[in-house]
Write a protein that holds these residues in place. Structure first.
Motif, PDB file in Angstrom:
ATOM      1  N   TYR A 179       9.658 -12.329  -7.993  1.00 52.98           N
ATOM      2  CA  TYR A 179       9.102 -12.526  -6.207  1.00 52.98           C
ATOM      3  C   TYR A 179       9.167 -11.522  -5.964  1.00 52.98           C
ATOM      4  CZ  TYR A 179       7.761 -17.426  -8.474  1.00 52.98           C
ATOM      5  OH  TYR A 179       7.368 -18.494  -9.188  1.00 52.98           O
ATOM      6  N   ALA A 180       7.866 -11.323  -4.833  1.00 52.76           N
ATOM      7  CA  ALA A 180       8.738 -10.620  -3.731  1.00 52.76           C
ATOM      8  C   ALA A 180       7.428 -11.042  -2.794  1.00 52.76           C
ATOM      9  CB  ALA A 180       8.612  -9.013  -3.961  1.00 52.76           C
ATOM     10  N   PHE A 181       7.752 -10.187  -1.412  1.00 51.70           N
ATOM     11  CA  PHE A 181       7.078  -9.882   0.469  1.00 51.70           C
ATOM     12  C   PHE A 181       6.925  -8.947   0.240  1.00 51.70           C
ATOM     13  CE2 PHE A 181       7.227 -10.370   4.593  1.00 51.70           C
ATOM     14  CZ  PHE A 181       7.414 -11.860   4.786  1.00 51.70           C
ATOM     15  N   ILE A 182       6.070  -9.235   0.744  1.00 50.98           N
ATOM     16  CA  ILE A 182       4.768  -8.141   1.021  1.00 50.98           C
ATOM     17  C   ILE A 182       5.195  -7.312   2.913  1.00 50.98           C
ATOM     18  CG2 ILE A 182       2.685  -6.736   1.251  1.00 50.98           C
ATOM     19  CD1 ILE A 182       3.518  -7.585  -2.028  1.00 50.98           C
ATOM     20  N   THR A 183       6.049  -6.302   2.571  1.00 47.03           N
ATOM     21  CA  THR A 183       5.802  -6.289   4.512  1.00 47.03           C
ATOM     22  C   THR A 183       4.823  -4.737   4.863  1.00 47.03           C
ATOM     23  OG1 THR A 183       7.143  -3.766   3.312  1.00 47.03           O
ATOM     24  CG2 THR A 183       8.391  -6.478   3.187  1.00 47.03           C
ATOM     25  N   GLY A 185       0.747  -2.977   4.729  1.00 49.38           N
ATOM     26  CA  GLY A 185      -0.360  -2.677   3.875  1.00 49.38           C
ATOM     27  C   GLY A 185      -1.295  -4.565   4.592  1.00 49.38           C
ATOM     28  N   LYS A 186      -2.826  -4.934   3.814  1.00 51.20           N
ATOM     29  CA  LYS A 186      -3.532  -5.873   4.187  1.00 51.20           C
ATOM     30  C   LYS A 186      -2.673  -6.999   4.006  1.00 51.20           C
ATOM     31  CE  LYS A 186      -6.915  -4.906   0.187  1.00 51.20           C
ATOM     32  NZ  LYS A 186      -7.864  -4.622  -0.514  1.00 51.20           N
ATOM     33  N   ASN A 187      -1.969  -7.000   3.028  1.00 50.39           N
ATOM     34  CA  ASN A 187      -0.994  -7.830   2.438  1.00 50.39           C
ATOM     35  C   ASN A 187      -0.111  -8.161   2.945  1.00 50.39           C
ATOM     36  OD1 ASN A 187      -3.409  -8.867  -0.332  1.00 50.39           O
ATOM     37  ND2 ASN A 187      -3.133  -6.922  -0.454  1.00 50.39           N
ATOM     38  N   VAL A 188       0.422  -8.098   4.108  1.00 54.30           N
ATOM     39  CA  VAL A 188       1.831  -7.888   4.144  1.00 54.30           C
ATOM     40  C   VAL A 188       1.559  -9.424   4.622  1.00 54.30           C
ATOM     41  CG1 VAL A 188       0.348  -7.485   7.234  1.00 54.30           C
ATOM     42  CG2 VAL A 188       3.336  -7.522   7.051  1.00 54.30           C
ATOM     43  N   GLY A 189       2.974  -9.918   4.638  1.00 56.78           N
ATOM     44  CA  GLY A 189       3.331 -11.376   4.927  1.00 56.78           C
ATOM     45  C   GLY A 189       2.848 -11.948   3.459  1.00 56.78           C
ATOM     46  N   ARG A 190       2.514 -11.677   2.626  1.00 57.30           N
ATOM     47  CA  ARG A 190       2.193 -12.759   1.352  1.00 57.30           C
ATOM     48  C   ARG A 190       3.626 -12.135   0.118  1.00 57.30           C
ATOM     49  NH1 ARG A 190      -3.360 -11.795  -1.471  1.00 57.30           N
ATOM     50  NH2 ARG A 190      -2.569 -13.468  -2.628  1.00 57.30           N
ATOM     51  N   ILE A 191       3.837 -14.023  -0.640  1.00 58.97           N
ATOM     52  CA  ILE A 191       4.808 -13.753  -1.219  1.00 58.97           C
ATOM     53  C   ILE A 191       4.255 -13.850  -2.937  1.00 58.97           C
ATOM     54  CG2 ILE A 191       6.403 -15.360  -2.597  1.00 58.97           C
ATOM     55  CD1 ILE A 191       7.283 -15.983   0.279  1.00 58.97           C
ATOM     56  N   GLY A 192       4.180 -12.987  -3.370  1.00 59.55           N
ATOM     57  CA  GLY A 192       3.473 -12.850  -4.614  1.00 59.55           C
ATOM     58  C   GLY A 192       4.340 -12.453  -6.773  1.00 59.55           C
ATOM     59  N   THR A 204       0.659  11.400  -5.039  1.00 51.91           N
ATOM     60  CA  THR A 204       0.201   9.631  -4.874  1.00 51.91           C
ATOM     61  C   THR A 204       1.156   8.792  -4.621  1.00 51.91           C
ATOM     62  OG1 THR A 204      -0.346   8.950  -6.916  1.00 51.91           O
ATOM     63  CG2 THR A 204      -1.923  10.021  -5.660  1.00 51.91           C
ATOM     64  N   PRO A 205       1.448   7.459  -3.816  1.00 47.13           N
ATOM     65  CA  PRO A 205       2.578   6.419  -4.567  1.00 47.13           C
ATOM     66  C   PRO A 205       2.063   5.967  -5.169  1.00 47.13           C
ATOM     67  CG  PRO A 205       1.196   5.899  -2.902  1.00 47.13           C
ATOM     68  CD  PRO A 205       0.010   7.328  -2.841  1.00 47.13           C
ATOM     69  N   ASN A 206       3.709   5.230  -6.046  1.00 47.10           N
ATOM     70  CA  ASN A 206       4.006   4.802  -6.880  1.00 47.10           C
ATOM     71  C   ASN A 206       3.484   2.799  -6.681  1.00 47.10           C
ATOM     72  OD1 ASN A 206       5.444   5.992  -8.469  1.00 47.10           O
ATOM     73  ND2 ASN A 206       7.454   5.429  -7.477  1.00 47.10           N
ATOM     74  N   MET A 207       3.057   2.284  -7.663  1.00 44.81           N
ATOM     75  CA  MET A 207       2.095   0.869  -7.532  1.00 44.81           C
ATOM     76  C   MET A 207       2.777   0.034  -8.022  1.00 44.81           C
ATOM     77  SD  MET A 207      -0.146   1.973  -4.823  1.00 44.81           S
ATOM     78  CE  MET A 207      -1.235   0.598  -4.299  1.00 44.81           C
ATOM     79  N   VAL A 208       2.334  -1.250  -7.652  1.00 46.92           N
ATOM     80  CA  VAL A 208       2.456  -2.362  -7.445  1.00 46.92           C
ATOM     81  C   VAL A 208       2.055  -3.838  -8.313  1.00 46.92           C
ATOM     82  CG1 VAL A 208       5.022  -4.833  -7.951  1.00 46.92           C
ATOM     83  CG2 VAL A 208       4.560  -2.057  -7.163  1.00 46.92           C
ATOM     84  N   LYS A 209       1.591  -4.250  -9.142  1.00 48.49           N
ATOM     85  CA  LYS A 209       0.391  -4.561  -8.957  1.00 48.49           C
ATOM     86  C   LYS A 209       0.735  -6.034  -9.290  1.00 48.49           C
ATOM     87  CE  LYS A 209      -3.546  -5.376 -11.986  1.00 48.49           C
ATOM     88  NZ  LYS A 209      -4.802  -5.264 -13.586  1.00 48.49           N
ATOM     89  N   ASP A 219       6.534   1.120  -1.704  1.00 46.21           N
ATOM     90  CA  ASP A 219       7.439   1.042   0.203  1.00 46.21           C
ATOM     91  C   ASP A 219       7.306  -0.557   0.505  1.00 46.21           C
ATOM     92  OD1 ASP A 219       8.430   3.270  -0.987  1.00 46.21           O
ATOM     93  OD2 ASP A 219       6.771   4.665   0.208  1.00 46.21           O
ATOM     94  N   ASN A 220       5.620  -1.116  -0.001  1.00 47.53           N
ATOM     95  CA  ASN A 220       5.957  -2.445   0.690  1.00 47.53           C
ATOM     96  C   ASN A 220       5.927  -3.272  -0.139  1.00 47.53           C
ATOM     97  OD1 ASN A 220       4.154  -1.064   2.534  1.00 47.53           O
ATOM     98  ND2 ASN A 220       2.267  -1.613   1.410  1.00 47.53           N
ATOM     99  N   VAL A 221       6.856  -2.805  -0.699  1.00 48.12           N
ATOM    100  CA  VAL A 221       7.746  -4.379  -1.760  1.00 48.12           C
ATOM    101  C   VAL A 221       9.340  -4.811  -1.820  1.00 48.12           C
ATOM    102  CG1 VAL A 221       7.496  -4.894  -4.260  1.00 48.12           C
ATOM    103  CG2 VAL A 221       5.398  -3.950  -3.704  1.00 48.12           C
ATOM    104  N   PHE A 222       9.346  -5.841  -1.280  1.00 48.82           N
ATOM    105  CA  PHE A 222      10.533  -6.312  -0.921  1.00 48.82           C
ATOM    106  C   PHE A 222      10.406  -7.162  -2.203  1.00 48.82           C
ATOM    107  CE2 PHE A 222      13.702  -5.658   2.418  1.00 48.82           C
ATOM    108  CZ  PHE A 222      14.852  -6.844   1.987  1.00 48.82           C
ATOM    109  N   PRO A 223      11.763  -7.099  -3.035  1.00 50.05           N
ATOM    110  CA  PRO A 223      11.679  -8.276  -4.151  1.00 50.05           C
ATOM    111  C   PRO A 223      12.682  -9.642  -3.472  1.00 50.05           C
ATOM    112  CG  PRO A 223      12.417  -6.132  -5.209  1.00 50.05           C
ATOM    113  CD  PRO A 223      11.800  -5.697  -3.986  1.00 50.05           C
ATOM    114  N   ILE A 224      12.382 -10.739  -4.089  1.00 49.33           N
ATOM    115  CA  ILE A 224      13.632 -11.141  -2.456  1.00 49.33           C
ATOM    116  C   ILE A 224      12.935 -12.906  -4.561  1.00 49.33           C
ATOM    117  CG2 ILE A 224      12.343 -11.138  -0.753  1.00 49.33           C
ATOM    118  CD1 ILE A 224      10.026 -13.510  -1.022  1.00 49.33           C
ATOM    119  N   GLY A 225      13.587 -12.521  -5.270  1.00 53.84           N
ATOM    120  CA  GLY A 225      13.893 -13.684  -5.561  1.00 53.84           C
ATOM    121  C   GLY A 225      13.706 -13.507  -7.575  1.00 53.84           C
TER     122      GLY A 225
END
Length: 239
Positions: A179-183, A185-192, A204-209, A219-225
């Motif tokens: 699980y990761a918290f989005i810090t 971009g347009k999906n900020v505040g979401r957990i996925g 080009t930046p490394n992308m996380v799907k 850079d917007n992905v913060f693992p949380i679990g």
């Protein structure tokens, strides 16, 4: 020669700070510290404008000088101290504990937590360097530096840290199914839940799907679990 201003007008506040813009002319400018100015709020404003424990900054300073407020387990008396994402605010005297997170509009919000949860925080590894003696120094997103004998973790991974002892409680890698918290971009505040992470050897930046059907920059992905999210804002629903 142009000098940096010591003052900050409310109209120039970062959009991440949720306070009335036209109520007063000036705002408290955070000191240089563990978080950039545009991604932090001064502790004094947090106490006065977020928690409403005081009406004026003079009253706020009186609260802080009593050494009743802790940031990440340490007593903090500076009303300009910068508070940012994932910081833990503890006020044991009134038994209130908070974690700073982003909401779905990209604003810094205080999420109330229990006393046990206030004893640890999550910090993302931003960079790794080698120092004298062959040891590895891990540079974390909140200004912390950890010195370890071996290279056990990677950039982008998150460490759960005991705020009292400074020990690493657990490690959350930037990997599939976590699980990761989005810090940002347009999906900020979401957990996925991470579906895939691809390293691109280009400018080009490394992308996380994510399994929820969106993707964003690493850079917007913060693992949380791993098994479950360790933090969760009230407005976020884990799918």
């Amino acid at each position: 020669m142009r000098t940096l201003s010591k003052h900050l007008k409310r109209l120039d506040l970062s959009r991440a700070i949720q306070v009335p813009r036209k109520e007063y002319k000036f705002a408290t400018k955070p000191r240089a510290g563990p978080h950039p100015n545009e991604e932090s709020i001064a502790l004094g404003m947090l106490i006065r404008d977020y928690l409403h424990l005081s009406d004026t900054m003079w009253e706020t300073k009186k609260i802080l000088v009593k050494r009743t407020v802790r940031v990440n387990g340490k007593v903090e008396t500076d009303h300009k101290f910068p508070v940012g994402f994932m910081d833990v605010i503890s006020i044991p005297e009134i038994k209130k504990y908070y974690r700073v997170l982003y909401d779905t509009l990209g604003r810094l919000r205080l999420v109330e937590i229990g006393e046990e949860d206030s004893k640890w925080k999550l910090s993302r590894i931003e960079d790794i360097s080698t120092v004298k003696g062959g040891k590895f120094q891990y540079h974390l997103h909140d200004g912390r530096n950890l010195l370890l004998e071996k290279k056990l973790y990677s950039t982008g991974d998150t460490l759960q840290i005991d705020l009292e002892k400074g020990d690493i409680i657990s490690h959350i890698p930037l990997a599939e199914n976590n699980y990761a918290f989005i810090t940002g971009g347009k999906n900020v505040g979401r957990i996925g839940r991470i579906e895939s992470y691809k390293v691109v050897n280009a400018i080009t930046p490394n992308m996380v799907k994510f399994k929820e059907g969106f993707e964003t920059s690493k850079d917007n992905v913060f693992p949380i679990g791993t098994v479950r999210p360790l933090v969760q804002p009230p407005e976020v629903r884990v799918e």
